[in-house]
Write an enzyme that holds these catalytic residues in place. Structure first.
Site, PDB file in Angstrom:
ATOM      1  N   HIS A 425       0.866  -1.178   0.000  1.00  0.00           N
ATOM      2  CA  HIS A 425       0.000   0.000   0.000  1.00  0.00           C
ATOM      3  C   HIS A 425       0.905   1.231   0.000  1.00  0.00           C
ATOM      4  O   HIS A 425       1.571   1.511   1.002  1.00  0.00           O
ATOM      5  CB  HIS A 425      -0.917   0.003   1.220  1.00  0.00           C
ATOM      6  N   GLU A 428       1.240   3.960   2.895  1.00  0.00           N
ATOM      7  CA  GLU A 428       1.627   3.532   4.233  1.00  0.00           C
ATOM      8  C   GLU A 428       3.150   3.552   4.335  1.00  0.00           C
ATOM      9  O   GLU A 428       3.822   2.517   4.407  1.00  0.00           O
ATOM     10  CB  GLU A 428       1.041   2.157   4.523  1.00  0.00           C
ATOM     11  N   HIS A 521       2.812  -2.809   7.123  1.00  0.00           N
ATOM     12  CA  HIS A 521       1.711  -1.937   6.714  1.00  0.00           C
ATOM     13  C   HIS A 521       1.587  -0.767   7.679  1.00  0.00           C
ATOM     14  O   HIS A 521       2.317  -0.661   8.663  1.00  0.00           O
ATOM     15  CB  HIS A 521       0.390  -2.717   6.695  1.00  0.00           C
ATOM     16  N   GLU A 593       1.006  -4.071  11.419  1.00  0.00           N
ATOM     17  CA  GLU A 593       0.304  -2.795  11.298  1.00  0.00           C
ATOM     18  C   GLU A 593       0.940  -1.790  12.254  1.00  0.00           C
ATOM     19  O   GLU A 593       0.937  -1.994  13.467  1.00  0.00           O
ATOM     20  CB  GLU A 593      -1.182  -2.957  11.635  1.00  0.00           C
TER      21      GLU A 593
END
Length: 864
Positions: A425, A428, A521, A593
């Site tokens: 992504h 990010e 991420h 994350e």
């Protein structure tokens, strides 16, 4: 046989044929800048290449064609060098006698040789073909879609750690909610005209993007007293589309959506100039799409002052007051927009400042870092840099293989693998900072780093989506789709980055065990750092997938939150990297994350994360790997015990909420963990699932043609069973009508009384006779008619069909399905046997023979 030739060969070394070919081939395409003389020998070439590197990062607009200006000059260069004397001498010598092919003096470097000089049957990888040192031209400049305008200025930011913690913003409750006025009441001071329109798709790319003169989008200042800000975002990772001045120091900003989509506006990165020091500016972003954001709980935007960076070495810092995240009152069809507003004071007059959602990390930043690794004489010995593939736009996707050379083949084969990746992504960027921290440590001279390189083979893909990073997308690639939902894809041309990554890991699993897979991420709704994993279905490895995250929470207690981790596999996440790799056999498969905000734990509570905080987590990943693989199982077993206690507490809590009386003490480990955990909410990637944009248009056209074709052609009955039932219904209706007519005839009832068995069908009749005869009503039905029983057509038809079905079952007791293939084994069936009708008799067939949709591939021209 030829003593004179052997003596000559001993005195001079002939150039390797493959190296001669590759040297001139790459020189022709502009990868070499050497002279036109004879080709140097391999040893001389290696010496010159390692001791005199000339690799520097090129200007943003310098391409391969700039190295040799004239195409005719390229052809002349190719002809002159390919016909060099060294090549002629080699060709003549080889043609004299075939003994030279097996001569030890001409041992080829294309084959693998072991320590004893024996030749391995496999070919060696072309020497340094994808290495940074394979040529002395600059690194590849970023390639942009041809619709994008790109300024020629190079953007660079310094790294700096704030001397004091940067605390969250504390809302006062009096934050202003500005009314959105738009272009009607404001003045447009910046607007991109080259943004791809909705419904378009990527076609081609080139270095520098759109051809021609770059337009000046900034407004013309009326004089030194004009305080209008000058906006710009046509650089790497920038994505501002429009700026509207609604007051002297107030601006409404519209972000550009991910290219070839109309969604995903969360990441922002733009530049402002012509600032005033003593004024309070207000910026309002008007088209954000997420209903929840970290800005509601204290996150601040980032600001960078170029004058502060040059004079005081101050880099990015958290700035902003009166921060408010709220829903936009204006409606736009199906999409609901949200606004982010904040006020700021610039530190200097006439300064150049940048604003960003998070610390930017561009494709050029990555290439500069990899260049420094390749030029390091120590790190380059155990870190091999290769090209995994080319992206959709032709940008290089790099693959790093990090491991210490093994002493024996057995030792090399015993090493387990660890696979890490980031930036699938593109918005990010926190994933890149964690990756940078990991690479800094694993490539260092630390004893722990050396031990890790001794026992592991690290496969690292530092930037999976370079195209999205370059153009400033938040979530998608140039295919207009979220790559982290397509790891099962078969569309190699549309999703090359993840297709090659998955196949690289598949080949790696065939060679050795992969102990850990982790994809880095960022998270926009939750603070701290945490992992998403997968529950193991094997009771032998009960809770094992939770041990690594639990250890990581102990090693980084002020950053990593184990309670925020989740191990539920949802159906909508089946195409993610962690789930696909887990199903391929990697037990410890995770998505890491990291928040865009900061920490709520320990000493860092209520403070924003800096780049050093994220880089330190890369070190903690390495440290946790050593704990996880410690030969002494004490730590591992202790973590399992604590995890069981935590899980019991969660189960008790869950059942108390449900007011269940289940005996948790005796059966708690039989409870499905998926029932306990909540979903991994936070992403809107399902909005970007499906076919890539260019194939979606083709699919719509095919679907429309299919619907038109169906309207023209009557839909036939699909199965043999349906045709038989329709045939029987038609015959029954005809027979019923004829019976109704016969009943009205005089004397029919007396005739039926005299011949009661006239319409009976023998139970021993052959199946062919039954098929050919017209079905008729039996005596009981007619007698019932005579007794006054009402037989209307629908009921009569149903009754007749029921009787015929019973008769057929009596005639064929062994019949179980309507398949053409006979299942008769030659034995007499049991008369009492009932037909075996399986409800799901076609499911296995569907699973085993899945129809694969074939889509037309798009040939993309990616060179200027």
């Amino acid at each position: 046989m030829f003593p004179a030739l052997e003596a000559e060969l001993k005195q001079k070394t002939l150039p390797d044929p493959y190296e001669v070919f590759m040297y001139h081939h790459l020189q022709y395409y502009g990868y070499f800048k050497a002279g036109r003389g004879s080709v140097p020998s391999s040893a001389t070439h290696q010496h010159v290449r390692k001791n005199n590197p000339r690799i520097v990062l090129s200007d943003s607009f310098r391409g391969r064609d700039d190295l040799i200006a004239d195409h005719l000059e390229k052809e002349n260069l190719l002809c002159s060098t390919c016909l060099s004397s060294a090549v002629h001498q080699q060709a003549e010598a080889v043609s004299k006698d075939s003994f030279m092919l097996s001569s030890s003096l001409l041992r080829s470097r294309l084959f693998l040789h072991d320590d004893f000089g024996e030749v391995s049957p496999c070919l060696r990888e072309p020497q340094d073909l994808f290495d940074l040192y394979s040529c002395s031209v600059p690194l590849q400049a970023p390639r942009w879609p041809i619709e994008c305008e790109v300024i020629k200025e190079s953007i660079h930011h310094i790294e700096r750690v704030p001397p004091q913690p940067e605390y969250f913003y504390q809302p006062t409750g009096n934050e202003k909610v500005p009314e959105i006025v738009g272009e009607e009441k404001g003045t447009v001071v910046y607007q991109l005209d080259s943004v791809p329109t909705k419904g378009s798709y990527f076609t081609s790319s080139r270095v520098g993007g759109k051809r021609g003169v770059i337009k000046e989008l900034a407004v013309t200042l009326q004089g030194p007293e004009d305080s209008t800000l000058l906006f710009e975002s046509r650089f790497e990772s920038g994505n501002l589309q429009k700026a509207v001045k609604v007051d002297t120091y107030e601006y409404e900003l519209t972000l550009r959506t991910d290219l070839y989509t109309n969604k995903h506006t969360q990441w922002f990165y733009f530049r402002v100039q012509n600032t005033r020091k003593d004024a309070t500016y207000r910026f309002t972003i008007v088209n954000l799409l997420k209903p929840k954001s970290l800005y509601t709980i204290g996150m601040k935007p980032l600001m960078y002052s170029q004058l502060d960076a040059e004079t005081r070495s101050i880099g990015w810092r958290r700035e902003g007051s009166e921060i408010k995240y709220y829903k936009n009152s204006t409606e736009n069809g199906q999409l609901s927009f949200y606004c982010l507003t904040w006020t700021v004071q610039f530190p200097h007059d006439q300064d150049t400042c940048f604003f960003a959602h998070f610390y930017p990390y561009t494709y050029t930043d990555l290439q500069c870092y990899l260049l420094s690794v390749a030029k390091n004489p120590i790190q380059s010995q155990f870190c091999k840099l290769r090209t995994l593939c080319r992206s959709l736009a032709g940008n290089t996707v790099y693959l790093l293989t990090i491991t210490n050379p093994s002493q024996t083949a057995k030792e090399a084969a015993a090493k387990k693998a660890v696979v890490l990746s980031a930036r699938v992504h593109p918005g990010e960027s926190n994933g890149s900072w964690i990756m940078k921290g990991f690479l800094d440590f694993i490539l260092s001279s630390s004893p722990d780093a050396q031990l890790l390189r001794d026992i592991f083979v690290f496969k690292v893909v530092p930037m999976l989506n370079p195209d999205g990073v370059i153009v400033g997308n938040y979530r998608c690639s140039l295919a207009g789709r979220d790559l982290n939902r397509h790891y099962k894809t078969i569309l190699r041309e549309s999703f090359p980055c993840i297709w090659h990554t998955r196949n690289m890991i598949k080949r790696l699993l065939e060679e050795r065990e992969v102990l850990l897979y982790c994809d880095f991420h960022g998270h926009s709704r939750k603070n701290n750092i945490f992992l998403y994993g997968c529950n193991s279905n094997d009771r032998k490895y009960w809770l094992h997938e939770r041990v690594f995250p639990f250890m990581l929470s102990k090693n980084a207690p002020d950053k990593f939150s184990f309670h925020s981790c989740n191990f539920k596999v949802q159906k909508c996440k089946e195409g993610t990297g962690r789930v696909v790799m887990w199903r391929m056999g990697i037990l410890n498969s995770y998505t890491m994350e990291s928040t865009f905000g900061g920490s709520t734990l320990g000493n860092k509570r209520d403070t924003h994360f800096t780049t050093e905080d994220l880089k330190s987590l890369g070190y903690h990943v390495c440290d946790t790997l050593l704990d996880f693989c410690d030969p002494d199982p004490t730590k591992f077993m202790q973590c399992l015990v604590e995890l069981k206690e935590l899980l019991q507490q969660e189960i008790y809590k869950k059942f108390n909420e449900l007011e269940s009386d289940m005996d948790v003490e005796s059966r708690w480990n039989d409870i499905s963990l998926s029932d306990i955990e909540s979903s991994t909410s936070g992403s809107d990637s399902s909005l970007s699932d499906g076919l890539p944009a260019h194939l979606l248009n083709i699919a719509d056209e095919l679907d429309h043609k299919k619907k038109v074709y169906k309207k023209k052609k009557k839909k036939p009955l699909q199965t043999r069973k349906q045709r038989n039932e329709q045939y029987q219904k038609n015959n029954m209706m005809q027979e019923f009508k004829s019976t109704e007519d016969a009943l009205k005839m005089p004397g029919f009832a007396s005739t039926m009384q005299k011949q009661p068995t006239f319409l009976k069908i023998s139970e021993n009749a052959s199946s062919s006779t039954v098929k050919n005869e017209r079905p008729r009503m039996n005596e009981s039905q007619l007698n019932g008619r005579d007794k006054g029983i009402s037989l209307d057509p629908p009921k009569a038809t149903g009754l007749i069909l029921t009787k015929k079905k019973e008769r057929k079952q009596r005639e064929k007791p062994g019949f179980t399905c309507s398949s053409k293939r006979s299942t008769n084994t030659g034995k007499e069936p049991d008369p009492d046997t009932k037909p075996d009708w399986s409800r799901n008799r076609f499911l296995a067939t569907k699973r085993g023979h899945t129809t694969m949709e074939v889509y037309p591939s798009l040939h993309i021209y990616t060179y200027p």
